[in-house]
Motif scaffolding. Sequence first.
Motif, PDB file in Angstrom:
ATOM      1  N   ALA A  24      47.470  43.119  28.402  1.00  0.00           N
ATOM      2  CA  ALA A  24      47.033  42.426  29.615  1.00  0.00           C
ATOM      3  C   ALA A  24      47.965  41.266  29.911  1.00  0.00           C
ATOM      4  N   PHE A  25      48.427  40.598  28.862  1.00  0.00           N
ATOM      5  CA  PHE A  25      49.344  39.468  29.008  1.00  0.00           C
ATOM      6  C   PHE A  25      50.731  39.937  29.444  1.00  0.00           C
ATOM      7  N   LEU A  26      51.181  41.059  28.904  1.00  0.00           N
ATOM      8  CA  LEU A  26      52.536  41.529  29.169  1.00  0.00           C
ATOM      9  C   LEU A  26      52.630  42.485  30.356  1.00  0.00           C
ATOM     10  N   MET A  27      51.576  43.279  30.597  1.00  0.00           N
ATOM     11  CA  MET A  27      51.662  44.358  31.583  1.00  0.00           C
ATOM     12  C   MET A  27      50.524  44.362  32.610  1.00  0.00           C
ATOM     13  N   ALA A  28      49.632  43.376  32.567  1.00  0.00           N
ATOM     14  CA  ALA A  28      48.417  43.392  33.390  1.00  0.00           C
ATOM     15  C   ALA A  28      47.636  44.683  33.157  1.00  0.00           C
ATOM     16  N   ASP A  29      47.664  45.146  31.904  1.00  0.00           N
ATOM     17  CA  ASP A  29      47.056  46.422  31.530  1.00  0.00           C
ATOM     18  C   ASP A  29      45.633  46.171  31.040  1.00  0.00           C
ATOM     19  N   GLY A  30      44.747  45.930  31.989  1.00  0.00           N
ATOM     20  CA  GLY A  30      43.365  45.673  31.631  1.00  0.00           C
ATOM     21  C   GLY A  30      42.488  45.639  32.861  1.00  0.00           C
ATOM     22  N   VAL A  31      41.200  45.660  32.653  1.00  0.00           N
ATOM     23  CA  VAL A  31      40.235  45.632  33.755  1.00  0.00           C
ATOM     24  C   VAL A  31      39.210  44.536  33.486  1.00  0.00           C
ATOM     25  N   TYR A  32      38.454  44.191  34.512  1.00  0.00           N
ATOM     26  CA  TYR A  32      37.466  43.125  34.344  1.00  0.00           C
ATOM     27  C   TYR A  32      36.245  43.384  35.213  1.00  0.00           C
ATOM     28  N   GLU A  33      35.192  42.661  34.937  1.00  0.00           N
ATOM     29  CA  GLU A  33      33.982  42.644  35.739  1.00  0.00           C
ATOM     30  C   GLU A  33      33.438  41.221  35.743  1.00  0.00           C
ATOM     31  N   VAL A  34      32.757  40.865  36.812  1.00  0.00           N
ATOM     32  CA  VAL A  34      32.088  39.577  36.915  1.00  0.00           C
ATOM     33  C   VAL A  34      30.633  39.835  37.294  1.00  0.00           C
ATOM     34  N   THR A  35      29.732  39.437  36.426  1.00  0.00           N
ATOM     35  CA  THR A  35      28.308  39.633  36.674  1.00  0.00           C
ATOM     36  C   THR A  35      27.659  38.275  36.937  1.00  0.00           C
ATOM     37  N   ARG A 147      43.305  50.303  44.377  1.00  0.00           N
ATOM     38  CA  ARG A 147      42.465  49.104  44.459  1.00  0.00           C
ATOM     39  C   ARG A 147      41.025  49.391  44.042  1.00  0.00           C
ATOM     40  N   ASP A 148      40.692  50.681  43.907  1.00  0.00           N
ATOM     41  CA  ASP A 148      39.359  51.057  43.438  1.00  0.00           C
ATOM     42  C   ASP A 148      39.177  50.783  41.956  1.00  0.00           C
ATOM     43  N   ILE A 149      40.274  50.561  41.235  1.00  0.00           N
ATOM     44  CA  ILE A 149      40.206  50.197  39.815  1.00  0.00           C
ATOM     45  C   ILE A 149      40.245  48.673  39.742  1.00  0.00           C
ATOM     46  N   LYS A 150      39.273  48.087  39.080  1.00  0.00           N
ATOM     47  CA  LYS A 150      39.167  46.614  39.059  1.00  0.00           C
ATOM     48  C   LYS A 150      40.065  46.053  37.948  1.00  0.00           C
ATOM     49  N   THR A 151      41.373  46.062  38.220  1.00  0.00           N
ATOM     50  CA  THR A 151      42.324  45.616  37.212  1.00  0.00           C
ATOM     51  C   THR A 151      42.530  44.107  37.283  1.00  0.00           C
ATOM     52  N   VAL A 152      43.220  43.583  36.265  1.00  0.00           N
ATOM     53  CA  VAL A 152      43.531  42.156  36.220  1.00  0.00           C
ATOM     54  C   VAL A 152      44.811  41.828  37.001  1.00  0.00           C
ATOM     55  N   GLN A 153      45.303  42.767  37.783  1.00  0.00           N
ATOM     56  CA  GLN A 153      46.487  42.531  38.618  1.00  0.00           C
ATOM     57  C   GLN A 153      46.079  41.731  39.862  1.00  0.00           C
ATOM     58  N   LEU A 154      45.955  40.441  39.717  1.00  0.00           N
ATOM     59  CA  LEU A 154      45.382  39.598  40.763  1.00  0.00           C
ATOM     60  C   LEU A 154      46.373  38.595  41.347  1.00  0.00           C
ATOM     61  N   LEU A 155      47.668  38.800  41.100  1.00  0.00           N
ATOM     62  CA  LEU A 155      48.640  37.835  41.604  1.00  0.00           C
ATOM     63  C   LEU A 155      48.661  37.793  43.129  1.00  0.00           C
ATOM     64  N   TYR A 156      48.732  38.959  43.789  1.00  0.00           N
ATOM     65  CA  TYR A 156      48.810  38.923  45.248  1.00  0.00           C
ATOM     66  C   TYR A 156      47.514  38.424  45.890  1.00  0.00           C
ATOM     67  N   PRO A 157      46.337  38.833  45.406  1.00  0.00           N
ATOM     68  CA  PRO A 157      45.117  38.206  45.940  1.00  0.00           C
ATOM     69  C   PRO A 157      45.109  36.695  45.761  1.00  0.00           C
ATOM     70  N   SER A 158      45.619  36.219  44.625  1.00  0.00           N
ATOM     71  CA  SER A 158      45.704  34.779  44.407  1.00  0.00           C
ATOM     72  C   SER A 158      46.655  34.144  45.415  1.00  0.00           C
ATOM     73  N   MET A 159      47.791  34.795  45.668  1.00  0.00           N
ATOM     74  CA  MET A 159      48.731  34.299  46.671  1.00  0.00           C
ATOM     75  C   MET A 159      48.076  34.280  48.048  1.00  0.00           C
ATOM     76  N   GLY A 160      47.263  35.305  48.335  1.00  0.00           N
ATOM     77  CA  GLY A 160      46.568  35.354  49.623  1.00  0.00           C
ATOM     78  C   GLY A 160      45.615  34.195  49.804  1.00  0.00           C
ATOM     79  N   LYS A 161      44.893  33.847  48.741  1.00  0.00           N
ATOM     80  CA  LYS A 161      43.994  32.699  48.832  1.00  0.00           C
ATOM     81  C   LYS A 161      44.780  31.409  49.053  1.00  0.00           C
ATOM     82  N   MET A 162      45.947  31.306  48.439  1.00  0.00           N
ATOM     83  CA  MET A 162      46.776  30.119  48.634  1.00  0.00           C
ATOM     84  C   MET A 162      47.339  30.062  50.058  1.00  0.00           C
ATOM     85  N   MET A 163      47.693  31.209  50.626  1.00  0.00           N
ATOM     86  CA  MET A 163      48.133  31.251  52.022  1.00  0.00           C
ATOM     87  C   MET A 163      47.026  30.739  52.938  1.00  0.00           C
TER      88      MET A 163
END
Length: 286
Positions: A24-35, A147-163
């Motif tokens: 996950a640290f090296l490849m964003a190879d992971g998924v997450y959930e928020v309850t 995008r149907d897979i809830k991965t930890v690849q959140l860099l662009y969404p984070s950039m979108g929030k900053m925009m």
Amino acid sequence: MRTVYVNGEYLPETEAKVSIFDRAFLMADGVYEVTSVLDGKLIDFEGHFVRLQRSLSELDIAEPCTRDELLEIHRELVRVNEIHDGLVYLQVTRGSDGDRDFVFPNPETTKPTLVLFTQSKPGIMDSAASKNGIKVISIEDLRWHRRDIKTVQLLYPSMGKMMAKKAGCDDAWLVEDGFVTEGTSNNAYIVKGNKIITRALSNDILHGITRAAVLRFAQEAQMEVEERNFTIAEAQDADEAFVTSATTFVMPVVEIDGAKIGDGVPGAKAKRLREIYLEESIKAGV
């Protein structure tokens, strides 16, 4: 200091450690959930668990534990951290066999990494944003196409929030081929008359757990639901707009790219759906 969970252990947050070789640290190879946690109860745990299973299956990551074990971990973290209103964040990664490689490690010898922690959010049900609505901008959707897979690849969404923040707004709606896909961390909707319009499920958007519940409640409340693509121009001409997510529930949108939606205040249907969602979800919480 919070107690967190890492690979079978409950630890003070300052003692929690994961390998620097974790994928996950090296490849964003992971998924997450928020309850979400409301009144001390887990909201729609079953839906989040089922989606977690799907995400893991799509990426061929082994399930780290059973449903019942995961539920007990959630409940214990809520208990020891005294969470009344807030959330439980869960992350599963492919783990690591001890070095960096593009090739997946051997699943027979490499266990997935399981991490959970809580966040306390007092007043989450009665936030100022829910009363006043949020403002969004539109940006190009440059994410990968699963995008149907809830991965930890959140860099662009984070950039979108900053925009959005730089533009003096709260969030961004992503646009692809002229149509809105979703928000940076939520599903997007418009309302015209008695009809709620939102993009249909596909690989293009996350299959929101809150989305499923809200659309069910909308139909039970005799509101018409139409799943189809819509444009920013159509959204600006709508009577109402809103987003849904596990931590914002039903959040009214009052402005898109500087154009007021309807009267520029939270609409009646969004407010009613928020009320229904919170009431019914707390009743069914575990």
